[in-house]
Design an enzyme around this catalytic site. Structure first.
Site: not given
Ligand code: IMP
Ligand code: MG
Length: 180
Positions: A45, A101, A104, A160
């Site tokens: 990402g 990227d 979240d 993505d």
């Molecule tokens: P987390 O672990 O939930 O913070 O998410 C991080 C990873 O999930 C990022 O590196 C992204 O690859 C993916 N991700 C989280 N939210 C989105 C989104 O809205 N669109 C695309 N990819 C996301």
């Molecule tokens: Mg991703």
């Protein structure tokens, strides 16, 4: 491909100018570091963000690649974070800047940061292009943030859906009917 996007949130120009500003913030944080820093981008990402950011950073640097995957296939719900490759650079004693990227749910940054800390770096900071403030946990944040965005699933500029749309030159919201 572009017709799958309901709304453009961040244009190419806005991203470009913010990435340049972020590079300034990062450069002033590390300007006194003689050995420079090690960028650790989380693939895939952060690919586009990394490529643009590093070319704006007038610092001595190494790169160590990490491949982490939190989302599975066509799902937009976070699963467990699987770190697929160990960092390819020796991080002991280095100033490490982890690059992703988006922040979240924070599972990815938390898991990768923990694994990196075990390798004995001098410091670990984090830079993300996007942050979802409503979704991230209160006890976790990134040191450098490009933009805060809403809760919608976004794609483009490296982000993505089911491994598609990374090459869109902007960040946009995917049409709801396409998201499972
Ligand atoms: P987390 O672990 O939930 O913070 O998410 C991080 C990873 O999930 C990022 O590196 C992204 O690859 C993916 N991700 C989280 N939210 C989105 C989104 O809205 N669109 C695309 N990819 C996301
Ligand atoms: Mg991703």
């Amino acid at each position: 491909m572009e017709s799958d996007v309901a709304q453009i949130l961040l244009s190419t120009e806005r991203i470009q100018s913010r990435v340049r500003e972020m590079a300034g913030e990062i450069a002033s944080t590390y300007e006194s570091s003689r050995e420079g820093l090690t960028l650790v981008p989380i693939l895939a990402g952060s690919l586009i963000f990394l490529a643009d950011l590093m070319r704006e950073l007038p610092l001595k640097m190494k790169i160590g690649l990490v491949h982490a995957s939190t989302y599975r296939g066509a799902s937009t719900t976070p699963g467990e974070c699987e770190i697929l490759l160990p960092p390819s650079a020796d991080l002991a004693g280095r100033d490490v800047l982890l690059i992703d990227d988006i922040l979240d749910s924070g599972r990815t940054l938390r898991a990768v940061t923990e694994q990196l800390r075990a390798l004995g770096p001098a410091s670990v900071r984090t830079a993300v292009l996007l942050r979802k403030p409503n979704r991230k946990p209160a006890d976790l944040d990134a040191d450098f943030v490009g933009f805060d965005v809403g809760d919608d699933f976004v794609v483009g500029y490296g982000l993505d859906y089911n491994n598609y749309y990374r090459n869109l030159p902007f960040v946009g919201v995917l049409r709801h009917e396409l998201v499972q």
